[in-house]
Every structure is written in structure tokens, then in C-alpha cells.
Design a protein around this motif. Structure first.
Motif, PDB file in Angstrom:
ATOM      1  N   ALA A 205       5.934   7.925 -19.142  1.00 43.73           N
ATOM      2  CA  ALA A 205       6.889   6.801 -19.138  1.00 43.73           C
ATOM      3  C   ALA A 205       8.305   7.431 -18.234  1.00 43.73           C
ATOM      4  N   ARG A 206       8.793   8.638 -18.375  1.00 44.09           N
ATOM      5  CA  ARG A 206       9.909   8.960 -17.876  1.00 44.09           C
ATOM      6  C   ARG A 206       9.804   8.868 -16.488  1.00 44.09           C
ATOM      7  N   ARG A 207       8.481   9.377 -15.869  1.00 39.05           N
ATOM      8  CA  ARG A 207       8.388   9.450 -14.482  1.00 39.05           C
ATOM      9  C   ARG A 207       8.227   7.974 -14.029  1.00 39.05           C
ATOM     10  N   ALA A 208       7.663   7.087 -14.841  1.00 36.72           N
ATOM     11  CA  ALA A 208       7.770   5.592 -14.442  1.00 36.72           C
ATOM     12  C   ALA A 208       9.040   4.928 -14.320  1.00 36.72           C
ATOM     13  N   GLY A 209      10.313   5.912 -14.729  1.00 41.07           N
ATOM     14  CA  GLY A 209      11.734   4.934 -14.780  1.00 41.07           C
ATOM     15  C   GLY A 209      12.119   4.375 -16.384  1.00 41.07           C
TER      16      GLY A 209
ATOM     17  N   ARG B 287       4.876  -4.536 -12.988  1.00 40.05           N
ATOM     18  CA  ARG B 287       5.073  -5.066 -11.820  1.00 40.05           C
ATOM     19  C   ARG B 287       6.075  -4.019 -10.837  1.00 40.05           C
ATOM     20  N   GLU B 288       6.935  -3.427 -11.475  1.00 37.62           N
ATOM     21  CA  GLU B 288       7.801  -2.539 -10.777  1.00 37.62           C
ATOM     22  C   GLU B 288       7.030  -1.350 -10.264  1.00 37.62           C
ATOM     23  N   VAL B 289       6.182  -0.607 -11.174  1.00 42.98           N
ATOM     24  CA  VAL B 289       5.263   0.283 -10.877  1.00 42.98           C
ATOM     25  C   VAL B 289       4.079  -0.010  -9.794  1.00 42.98           C
ATOM     26  N   ASP B 290       3.751  -1.201  -9.869  1.00 36.60           N
ATOM     27  CA  ASP B 290       2.900  -1.660  -8.720  1.00 36.60           C
ATOM     28  C   ASP B 290       3.721  -1.713  -7.438  1.00 36.60           C
ATOM     29  N   GLU B 291       4.997  -2.318  -7.192  1.00 37.23           N
ATOM     30  CA  GLU B 291       5.771  -1.891  -5.982  1.00 37.23           C
ATOM     31  C   GLU B 291       5.823  -0.496  -5.661  1.00 37.23           C
ATOM     32  N   ASP B 292       6.154   0.379  -6.434  1.00 38.41           N
ATOM     33  CA  ASP B 292       6.182   1.731  -6.237  1.00 38.41           C
ATOM     34  C   ASP B 292       4.958   2.247  -5.863  1.00 38.41           C
ATOM     35  N   ILE B 293       3.950   1.902  -6.353  1.00 40.16           N
ATOM     36  CA  ILE B 293       2.698   2.271  -5.917  1.00 40.16           C
ATOM     37  C   ILE B 293       2.295   2.010  -4.415  1.00 40.16           C
ATOM     38  N   ALA B 294       2.697   0.545  -4.180  1.00 38.37           N
ATOM     39  CA  ALA B 294       2.534   0.035  -2.620  1.00 38.37           C
ATOM     40  C   ALA B 294       3.346   0.793  -1.769  1.00 38.37           C
ATOM     41  N   ARG B 295       4.593   1.230  -2.136  1.00 38.95           N
ATOM     42  CA  ARG B 295       5.599   1.964  -1.166  1.00 38.95           C
ATOM     43  C   ARG B 295       5.056   3.158  -1.043  1.00 38.95           C
TER      44      ARG B 295
ATOM     45  N   ARG C 271       2.410   7.677   2.022  1.00 39.23           N
ATOM     46  CA  ARG C 271       1.243   8.398   2.449  1.00 39.23           C
ATOM     47  C   ARG C 271       0.592   8.236   3.546  1.00 39.23           C
ATOM     48  N   ASP C 272       0.422   6.781   3.874  1.00 35.61           N
ATOM     49  CA  ASP C 272      -0.271   6.658   5.078  1.00 35.61           C
ATOM     50  C   ASP C 272       0.280   6.821   6.356  1.00 35.61           C
TER      51      ASP C 272
END
Length: 132
Positions: free
Chosen positions: A57-61, A89-97, A102-103
Motif C-alpha cells: 500500500a505504501r508503494r502504491a501511494g 484507477r490511479e494504480v492502473d494509470e501508473d502501470i500503463a505509464r 519499460r518498452d
């Protein structure tokens, strides 16, 4: 003393957290020691799972106050559940970023443009997609 209990050093080693972090989380009410072995705190083995949740949870903000609310949440806490949905939803945005980054880094490792910033493929990977 219960032989299943873990002392603070064992919990620190298993959780990857410093003993000072454990004492901080205890002070904030996120974890509770099961007792003491001399001057050293002892914890039930389940505290390691709770600490994994706290660390994630801390790493997720999440703030400490938000984590405390999550740990005490009940099914009727609709405001918290709405906040958790927003956080998802914020975590999903972070994952996409992070996937874009990475790519782009994978491409950069083999790109043969004289200047990487001139590579259209590299720069297009870093662009934030525009919502439709």
C-alpha cells in the motif's frame, strides 16, 4: 513465551523492513506486538502478511492514515471503498505509464539512431495516450 512468536529481528528480516519501521507502524497502530521476550518485541507470524500489505500500500501511494482505515474497514465503509476504487484507477494509470517506460527502455537498448531522442519509435512510446 509462545515458541511460535517471532522477535522483532525475525520480523524485520522476513518483511524486509527495518526494526525502526516496525516500531513506527506499531506506534501508528498498524501492527500490534504479541508480547515481549525480555526487552525485545515479539509478534505473531501473521504480522508478516500484514506488513506485506502495508508495504504494498505504501508503494502504491497510500498514506499511513489511509492504510489504517483499510486495515479497519468494514463492508459498510462506502466512502473508503470509493477511495479504494479511485486508487485502483490511479494504480492502473501508473502501470500503463511504467509499461510504456519499460518498452521505451527495451527499445532504447538496441536503437541505432544517432540521438535516441530523435528516434520516433522511442518518443512515441513515451507519449501519454490521449483519452477518446
Amino acid at each position: 513465551m509462545d515458541s511460535d512468536l517471532l522477535d522483532i529481528a525475525e520480523v524485520a528480516a522476513r518483511s524486509g523492513l527495518a526494526p525502526s519501521a516496525l516500531r513506527f507502524y506499531e506506534k501508528k497502530g498498524l501492527i500490534v506486538p504479541a508480547g515481549r521476550n525480555g526487552l525485545r518485541r515479539s509478534y505473531a507470524p501473521e504480522v508478516v502478511t500484514r506488513l506485506a500489505l502495508i508495504s504494498c500500500a505504501r508503494r502504491a501511494g497510500f498514506t499511513i492514515a489511509e492504510i489504517e482505515r483499510v486495515l479497519r474497514a468494514t463492508p459498510g465503509d462506502t466512502a473508503l471503498r470509493e477511495r479504494l476504487s479511485a486508487k485502483a484507477r490511479e494504480v492502473d494509470e501508473d502501470i500503463a505509464r511504467l509499461i510504456r517506460m519499460r518498452d521505451a527502455l527495451d527499445h532504447a537498448a538496441t536503437c541505432d539512431h544517432a540521438l535516441l531522442v530523435d528516434c520516433p519509435e522511442f518518443t512515441s512510446m513515451l507519449r501519454v495516450p490521449v483519452a477518446a
